[in-house]
Design an enzyme around this catalytic site. Structure first.
Site, PDB file in Angstrom:
ATOM      1  CB  SER A  81     -66.274  28.093   7.531  1.00 20.00           C
ATOM      2  OG  SER A  81     -66.060  27.200   6.438  1.00 20.00           O
ATOM      3  N   GLY A 100     -64.223  32.885  17.153  1.00 21.69           N
ATOM      4  CA  GLY A 100     -65.227  31.853  17.393  1.00 21.69           C
ATOM      5  C   GLY A 100     -65.753  31.336  16.065  1.00 21.69           C
ATOM      6  CB  ILE A 132     -63.260  25.102   9.784  1.00 18.92           C
ATOM      7  CG1 ILE A 132     -64.757  25.099   9.488  1.00 18.92           C
ATOM      8  CG2 ILE A 132     -63.005  25.026  11.296  1.00 18.92           C
ATOM      9  CD1 ILE A 132     -65.484  23.809   9.875  1.00 18.92           C
ATOM     10  CE1 TYR A 146     -78.612  32.628  14.211  1.00 21.29           C
ATOM     11  CE2 TYR A 146     -76.541  31.680  14.915  1.00 21.29           C
ATOM     12  CZ  TYR A 146     -77.324  32.784  14.648  1.00 21.29           C
ATOM     13  OH  TYR A 146     -76.800  34.043  14.812  1.00 21.29           O
ATOM     14  N   GLY A 170     -68.960  30.831  13.834  1.00 22.74           N
ATOM     15  CA  GLY A 170     -70.372  31.171  13.632  1.00 22.74           C
ATOM     16  C   GLY A 170     -71.087  29.927  13.136  1.00 22.74           C
ATOM     17  CB  THR A 213     -73.161  37.945   4.696  1.00 22.76           C
ATOM     18  OG1 THR A 213     -73.235  38.301   3.314  1.00 22.76           O
ATOM     19  CG2 THR A 213     -73.331  39.160   5.571  1.00 22.76           C
TER      20      THR A 213
HETATM   21  P1  NAP Z   1     -69.520  35.393   7.536  1.00 21.35           P
HETATM   22  O1  NAP Z   1     -68.940  34.613   8.650  1.00 21.35           O
HETATM   23  O2  NAP Z   1     -69.030  36.747   7.261  1.00 21.35           O
HETATM   24  O3  NAP Z   1     -69.406  34.588   6.175  1.00 21.35           O
HETATM   25  C1  NAP Z   1     -69.858  33.271   6.040  1.00 21.35           C
HETATM   26  C2  NAP Z   1     -69.730  32.868   4.578  1.00 21.35           C
HETATM   27  O4  NAP Z   1     -68.371  32.931   4.161  1.00 21.35           O
HETATM   28  C3  NAP Z   1     -70.215  31.464   4.333  1.00 21.35           C
HETATM   29  O5  NAP Z   1     -70.848  31.450   3.076  1.00 21.35           O
HETATM   30  C4  NAP Z   1     -68.910  30.651   4.301  1.00 21.35           C
HETATM   31  O6  NAP Z   1     -69.063  29.512   3.479  1.00 21.35           O
HETATM   32  C5  NAP Z   1     -67.940  31.637   3.697  1.00 21.35           C
HETATM   33  N1  NAP Z   1     -66.554  31.483   4.172  1.00 21.35           N
HETATM   34  C6  NAP Z   1     -66.125  31.124   5.397  1.00 21.35           C
HETATM   35  N2  NAP Z   1     -64.790  31.151   5.471  1.00 21.35           N
HETATM   36  C7  NAP Z   1     -64.337  31.533   4.250  1.00 21.35           C
HETATM   37  C8  NAP Z   1     -63.050  31.731   3.703  1.00 21.35           C
HETATM   38  N3  NAP Z   1     -61.958  31.544   4.426  1.00 21.35           N
HETATM   39  N4  NAP Z   1     -62.976  32.114   2.400  1.00 21.35           N
HETATM   40  C9  NAP Z   1     -64.089  32.302   1.654  1.00 21.35           C
HETATM   41  N5  NAP Z   1     -65.344  32.132   2.122  1.00 21.35           N
HETATM   42  C10 NAP Z   1     -65.458  31.758   3.415  1.00 21.35           C
HETATM   43  O7  NAP Z   1     -71.113  35.521   7.690  1.00 21.35           O
HETATM   44  P2  NAP Z   1     -72.267  35.218   8.701  1.00 21.35           P
HETATM   45  O8  NAP Z   1     -72.576  33.768   8.756  1.00 21.35           O
HETATM   46  O9  NAP Z   1     -73.334  36.179   8.344  1.00 21.35           O
HETATM   47  O10 NAP Z   1     -71.717  35.683  10.140  1.00 21.35           O
HETATM   48  C11 NAP Z   1     -71.004  34.843  10.982  1.00 21.35           C
HETATM   49  C12 NAP Z   1     -71.807  34.430  12.211  1.00 21.35           C
HETATM   50  O11 NAP Z   1     -72.245  35.572  12.931  1.00 21.35           O
HETATM   51  C13 NAP Z   1     -73.121  33.679  11.913  1.00 21.35           C
HETATM   52  O12 NAP Z   1     -72.905  32.358  11.512  1.00 21.35           O
HETATM   53  C14 NAP Z   1     -73.816  33.832  13.241  1.00 21.35           C
HETATM   54  O13 NAP Z   1     -73.262  32.915  14.177  1.00 21.35           O
HETATM   55  C15 NAP Z   1     -73.479  35.281  13.596  1.00 21.35           C
HETATM   56  N6  NAP Z   1     -74.496  36.277  13.171  1.00 21.35           N
HETATM   57  C16 NAP Z   1     -75.223  36.927  14.137  1.00 21.35           C
HETATM   58  C17 NAP Z   1     -76.169  37.867  13.792  1.00 21.35           C
HETATM   59  C18 NAP Z   1     -76.940  38.599  14.873  1.00 21.35           C
HETATM   60  O14 NAP Z   1     -77.940  39.255  14.555  1.00 21.35           O
HETATM   61  N7  NAP Z   1     -76.504  38.559  16.109  1.00 21.35           N
HETATM   62  C19 NAP Z   1     -76.396  38.178  12.445  1.00 21.35           C
HETATM   63  C20 NAP Z   1     -75.641  37.528  11.476  1.00 21.35           C
HETATM   64  C21 NAP Z   1     -74.693  36.590  11.851  1.00 21.35           C
HETATM   65  P3  NAP Z   1     -68.616  28.003   3.932  1.00 21.35           P
HETATM   66  O15 NAP Z   1     -69.441  27.639   5.129  1.00 21.35           O
HETATM   67  O16 NAP Z   1     -68.943  27.206   2.740  1.00 21.35           O
HETATM   68  O17 NAP Z   1     -67.152  28.064   4.222  1.00 21.35           O
END
Ligand code: NAP
Length: 313
Positions: A274, A22, A280, A58, A24, A224
């Site tokens: 992303s 999915g 993406i 968010y 995020g 993250t």
């Molecule tokens: P993540 O998905 O582990 O990492 C996101 C980061 O990585 C962003 O800075 C993104 O930047 C970068 N990124 C994405 N694809 C990449 C790639 N292929 N290579 C290098 N860097 C990349 O972190 P997250 O946002 O913490 O977690 C994902 C989702 O989980 C959240 O968006 C949210 O929907 C959910 N979440 C839920 C909770 C909860 O408590 N339930 C807590 C935390 C997160 P760019 O956007 O610039 O690509």
């Protein structure tokens, strides 16, 4: 498990199913230009993503809803192709607030139902307009609620057709057991969204959830955004890991793709965030290779048992 872009769904205990990958959508509202979530969700849908993870807190759910509705209007998808997960925030745990809160989310999204509605965190804050209610000393004001009563209100949302499935997030084994052992339980949580990636592999929780048919949705699957305001940055950056990079080289994949593949190969749903079109698309290219058992073990051995998301509140 046969993992292909076409069949990348896992069954849920209530008869529905969830796409293994999915998008995020959490991004700091102060630092993120308006409209980037809208554009990113549209690109994701065009790329083939069918699962979007969002939340009221968010503050971009209106953009997610708009993207989904635009893609439906274009004829690219039907509503039933999309799997949207929304979340019940901490200030809305009292049972009488659950349905109105979900209805508010549906109004923001301009959709009739969410596919999955989850309790975002097991602890409650004082209800009211403040998202992070604090006292004069800057301490969070908690609120005593009965998680089982909150769960019953979640069940009523499913019965009313406002949420196709219901689940939880950031629940530990004890909190899951409280729900599972609730007298008169109507629906089990179908999923538990928790931090999960090669540096935090959650083996015990994964085993417990497997036993109870609860799907683990792994958040922060790429380690993250390393935003110091809420991330424990003393743990090293996941995507710089030499093992992930060396394995990636072998398959002509990036460390990010290897990390995501590792999780889905364990049956963990991943929701990488992303808002960058190229990344993406990159994150979607994880269904055309597979890791060997030896590589899976090597990656499992990277587990540091340290969270990036400490949720200190
Ligand atoms: P993540 O998905 O582990 O990492 C996101 C980061 O990585 C962003 O800075 C993104 O930047 C970068 N990124 C994405 N694809 C990449 C790639 N292929 N290579 C290098 N860097 C990349 O972190 P997250 O946002 O913490 O977690 C994902 C989702 O989980 C959240 O968006 C949210 O929907 C959910 N979440 C839920 C909770 C909860 O408590 N339930 C807590 C935390 C997160 P760019 O956007 O610039 O690509």
């Amino acid at each position: 498990m046969n993992l292909t872009a076409e069949s990348h769904r896992v069954p849920l205990s209530d008869g529905n199913s969830i796409p293994l990958l999915g998008l995020g959508t959490y991004a700091d509202p102060q630092k993120t230009p308006k409209g980037s979530c809208l554009e990113s969700v549209k690109i994701a849908i065009d790329t083939g993503y069918r699962h979007i993870d969002g939340a009221f807190v968010y503050f971009n759910e209106h953009e997610v809803g708009q993207a989904i509705r635009e893609k439906i209007a274009e004829g690219k998808i039907k509503r039933e192709d999309i799997f949207y997960c929304g979340k019940l925030w901490n200030t809305c745990h009292p049972p009488e607030l659950v349905r109105p809160t979900l209805e508010k989310t549906l109004k923001i999204l301009q959709l009739d139902y969410v596919d999955l509605y989850i309790i975002e965190l097991p602890m409650a804050f004082k209800p009211g307009d403040a998202i992070y209610p604090k006292d004069e000393n800057g301490k969070f004001i908690y609120h005593e609620t009965d998680l089982c009563a909150t769960w019953e209100a979640m069940e009523a949302c499913k019965d009313a057709g406002l949420a196709k499935s219901i689940g939880v997030s950031n629940f530990n084994r004890r909190q899951l057991e409280m729900i599972l052992n609730k007298p008169g339980l109507k629906y089990k949580p179908v999923s538990n969204q928790v931090e999960c990636h090669p540096y935090f592999t959650q083996p015990k929780l994964l085993e417990f959830c497997r036993k109870h048919d609860i799907v683990i949705v792994g958040y922060s699957p790429l380690g993250t955004s390393r935003d110091e305001t809420w991330v424990n940055v003393s743990s090293p950056p996941l995507l710089k890991d030499p093992v992930l990079n060396a394995i990636g080289k072998k398959y002509n994949k990036t460390a990010a793709q290897v990390a995501l593949r590792f999780s889905i190969q364990r049956g963990v749903v991943v929701i990488p965030k992303s808002f960058n079109p190229q990344r993406i698309r990159e994150n979607f290219q994880i269904f055309d290779f597979s890791l060997t058992e030896k590589e899976m073990k090597e990656i499992e051995a990277l587990n540091k048992n340290v969270r990036y998301v400490e949720l200190l509140m």
